[in-house]
Design an enzyme around this catalytic site. Structure first.
Site, short mmCIF file in Angstrom:
data_model
loop_
_atom_site.label_atom_id
_atom_site.label_comp_id
_atom_site.label_asym_id
_atom_site.label_seq_id
_atom_site.Cartn_x
_atom_site.Cartn_y
_atom_site.Cartn_z
N SER A 286 11.94 15.88 27.95
CA SER A 286 12.48 14.99 26.92
C SER A 286 13.89 14.57 27.30
CB SER A 286 12.51 15.73 25.57
OG SER A 286 13.26 15.01 24.61
N TYR B 97 15.81 23.25 21.30
CA TYR B 97 14.84 22.31 21.88
C TYR B 97 15.42 21.60 23.11
CZ TYR B 97 11.82 18.22 22.36
OH TYR B 97 10.98 17.26 22.85
#
Length: 270
Positions: free
Chosen positions: A144, A157
């Site tokens: 990501s 995350y």
């Protein structure tokens, strides 16, 4: 050599129940690769498997388990001992909360580290050995843009996605000349059921039928990944994210963090 010869006869997809995992499954099945479909939701996986078999005539195997469990990687490996896994696609690991680090129990972050870092490393270590022996195969790990620099509401995350990116890059340096393609696929904001649930809960879309703004489609992201399987170690999906990555590479780490902070606030309406 056909695609199935190069990357089959079986592919293991972690996080296969919907979104990007399901899109990877459809594309691989269309190319003649049998599938091991892995996620927590057995009923959803069973429906997906039945549809894929009907549409594409490949074989499937369903594994319903939680990748946060201590024994997750061991269970996956044992359940596939009889299969030749020619491709590992690790799609699991989205953050469904997008909340400040201190507002959640530490166990939430610990679970994310296990699911996003430890398990893909364990599975890659196991399945890539067979690929190297055969001189063919692929490991695909979804990352990501959150891993480019630290940002709010995605402390653990973003850190795990930075790990995934560097892990894929480092693995590529060791395996790409042994016949094994390794690709870290870096995603921006992508239209998935998980994102729709998050934005619905925050009042940013009116229903699950509404597509979030400024998102890439899962199918387009998967198409870019397949087009660039041999172009590792890293592929950044979408012109906008590639431009952002290039810009961030030209500024200091501190400014990159500020950029992520501002982009995050604009994207999520904070």
């Amino acid at each position: 050599m056909t695609f199935a010869d190069r990357y089959g006869p079986w592919a293991l997809i972690a996080g296969a129940s919907d979104g990007l995992g399901a899109a990877f499954a459809e594309t691989l099945a269309r190319r003649g690769v049998n599938l091991v479909l892995l996620s927590r939701r057995e009923a959803v996986l069973a429906d997906l498997a039945a549809g894929i078999e009907r549409r594409h005539g490949v074989r499937t195997r369903v594994l319903a388990l939680d990748l946060v469990a201590d024994t997750a990687a061991h269970e996956v490996i044992e359940a596939t001992r009889d299969l030749e896994i020619g491709m590992l696609v690790y799609c699991a690991g989205a953050d469904p909360e997008f909340k400040p680090f201190l507002s959640q129990p530490i166990t939430a972050a610990e679970s994310m580290v296990r699911r996003n870092c430890l398990v893909p490393m364990q599975l890659s270590h196991h399945y890539a050995q067979g690929m190297v022996t055969r001189g063919r195969g692929a490991v695909v790990i979804l990352g990501s843009g959150a891993g480019f620099a630290g940002g709010p509401n995605m402390v653990a995350y973003g850190a795990t996605k930075a790990f995934d990116m560097v892990f894929a890059e480092a693995l590529w340096t060791e395996l790409h000349d042994k016949g094994v393609d390794v690709l870290g696929v870096i995603l921006g904001k992508t239209d998935t059921p998980a994102l729709r649930r998050l934005e619905l809960s925050r009042g940013q879309i009116a229903s699950m039928d509404e597509r979030p703004k400024d998102t890439a489609s899962a199918d387009d992201a998967v198409a870019e990944a397949f087009d660039n399987l041999a172009n590792g170690p890293t592929w950044i999906v979408g012109d906008d994210l590639r431009a952002a990555a290039q810009m961030m590479g030209s500024i200091s780490r501190s400014d990159a963090v500020r950029f992520i902070q501002q982009a995050s606030a604009a994207s999520m309406g904070d």
